[in-house]
Design an enzyme around this catalytic site. Structure first.
Site, PDB file in Angstrom:
ATOM      1  N   SER A 288       0.831  -1.200   0.000  1.00  0.00           N
ATOM      2  CA  SER A 288       0.000   0.000   0.000  1.00  0.00           C
ATOM      3  C   SER A 288       0.873   1.260   0.000  1.00  0.00           C
ATOM      4  CB  SER A 288      -0.970  -0.057   1.188  1.00  0.00           C
ATOM      5  OG  SER A 288      -2.005   0.881   1.047  1.00  0.00           O
TER       6      SER A 288
ATOM      7  N   ASP B 100      -8.534  -5.888  -5.658  1.00  0.00           N
ATOM      8  CA  ASP B 100      -8.304  -4.592  -5.002  1.00  0.00           C
ATOM      9  C   ASP B 100      -9.145  -3.524  -5.689  1.00  0.00           C
ATOM     10  OD1 ASP B 100      -7.246  -2.265  -3.802  1.00  0.00           O
ATOM     11  OD2 ASP B 100      -5.245  -3.122  -3.700  1.00  0.00           O
TER      12      ASP B 100
ATOM     13  N   HIS C 121      -7.891  -5.232  -1.146  1.00  0.00           N
ATOM     14  CA  HIS C 121      -6.631  -4.552  -0.853  1.00  0.00           C
ATOM     15  C   HIS C 121      -5.877  -5.265   0.268  1.00  0.00           C
ATOM     16  CE1 HIS C 121      -3.728  -1.354  -0.761  1.00  0.00           C
ATOM     17  NE2 HIS C 121      -3.981  -1.082   0.499  1.00  0.00           N
TER      18      HIS C 121
END
Length: 347
Positions: A139, A293, A322
């Protein structure tokens, strides 16, 4: 007056790098800037076994260090692993621990460009490290890995970009706007600052985030039951309304701003030319988006692939969206990630 919503003391398991006064990309000077970091393993004689593992949104090293394990990809018996806490996470320099006059609306926003430059200084000044074997991140950590490779092409041998991208995509920015404004809609947020703990804002932000962080399939198949929740409402309350309430709200907004402005080409080196920035990367690149995601999409990485010199695209087959890239509860996702990172390190 500075509000103390959440304290995050530096523990005995971490150390602090004092960077001094740092002139930021914005032109502001961040006074007495510091990185809280944790290391694992031993630096070898030629300093060739370094892995940098930057943190993700609102995470501190306590939250991410589970990926460091003997026999795993991030193996402390083989590598010297450094986890630098990203600015704004409540440990490294953040709104919650920065003194007057740089408080409230005067807090100097930090970009990824700023963050990785201070991280590189830390490696050089503390250990004499000028090259890293791998930058691994999920991320916001993945976006830092991309910045490392683009800004220091001669210093990075490999990067593993797990659920991240070289530039924050428009749809990703829209997601961030929704979460930010849910938090700022709390009546405690006035004139750009939080005057008290935004309880309703934390709850609203968590519920907005829950809809994006996990896939439709995750909810359709009621996979939250495997996490101990008795109902969907129970899951939202226990897992999401509380997730961000442990952090200072100003810290959360500061990291959102870092995330939204993320772009490896947004600097004097590349002048906003993303293709040029991607083409300058010499590191071997492993791109591992989650195939479900909702905001770091496979298509973003696929478009980047066309301009990278040496890259592999390996989407994580997971309905965890995600969060496939942060496999705390998903042994299959973790095995997928670790296998491919081990292969990357072996090349």
């Amino acid at each position: 007056m500075k509000q103390d919503f959440a304290s995050a003391a530096v523990g005995s398991d971490s150390e602090v790098f004092q960077a001094g006064n740092v002139v930021l990309q914005s032109g502001r000077t961040f006074r007495n800037m510091s990185i809280v970091y944790k290391t694992f393993g031993t630096l070898n004689a030629d300093r060739s076994n370094v892995i940098v593992y930057p943190t993700s949104y609102s995470a501190q090293h306590h939250d991410t260090q589970f990926m460091v394990s003997e026999g795993g990809a991030l193996d402390p018996s083989k590598y010297f692993i450094v986890i630098p806490n990203l600015f704004g996470n409540g440990l490294s320099s953040s709104p919650s621990n920065t003194p007057w006059p740089d408080v409230g609306t005067r807090y100097p926003d930090v970009t990824y460009f700023d963050a990785v430059h201070v991280q590189r200084r830390m490696l050089a000044e503390l250990w004499g490290i000028d090259k890293v074997a791998l930058v691994y991140g999920w991320s916001m950590g993945a976006m830092q890995a991309y910045h490392w490779a683009a800004l220091f092409p001669d210093a990075v041998e490999r990067i593993a970009v797990v659920c991240g991208s070289a530039r924050c995509a428009p749809h990703n920015k829209v997601f961030i706007e929704g979460a930010m404004h849910a938090l700022m809609a709390d009546p405690a947020y006035r004139d750009g600052v939080f005057t008290e703990r935004p309880v309703r804002g934390f709850r609203a932000m968590g519920r907005v985030y829950a809809g994006w962080a996990l896939s439709q399939t995750f909810y359709r198949e009621e996979m939250w039951r495997g996490l101990g929740a008795s109902s969907l409402e129970d899951y939202l309350v226990t897992s999401w309304e509380t997730t961000f309430a442990r952090r200072d709200p100003a810290d959360l907004l500061a990291q959102f701003r870092t995330w939204q402005s993320g772009d490896i080409s947004a600097n004097d080196l590349y002048g906003g030319d993303l293709k040029k920035a991607l083409g300058a990367i010499r590191a071997r690149v492993l791109l591992m988006p989650g195939d479900h995601d909702l905001y770091f999409q496979v298509d973003d990485n696929r478009a980047e692939m066309a301009h990278l010199r040496n890259a592999e695209l390996a989407p994580i087959p997971s309905v965890w969206g995600h969060r496939a890239g942060n496999p705390v509860n998903q042994p299959e996702d973790r095995a997928f990630i670790e296998t491919r990172v081990k292969t990357l390190l072996a090349t």
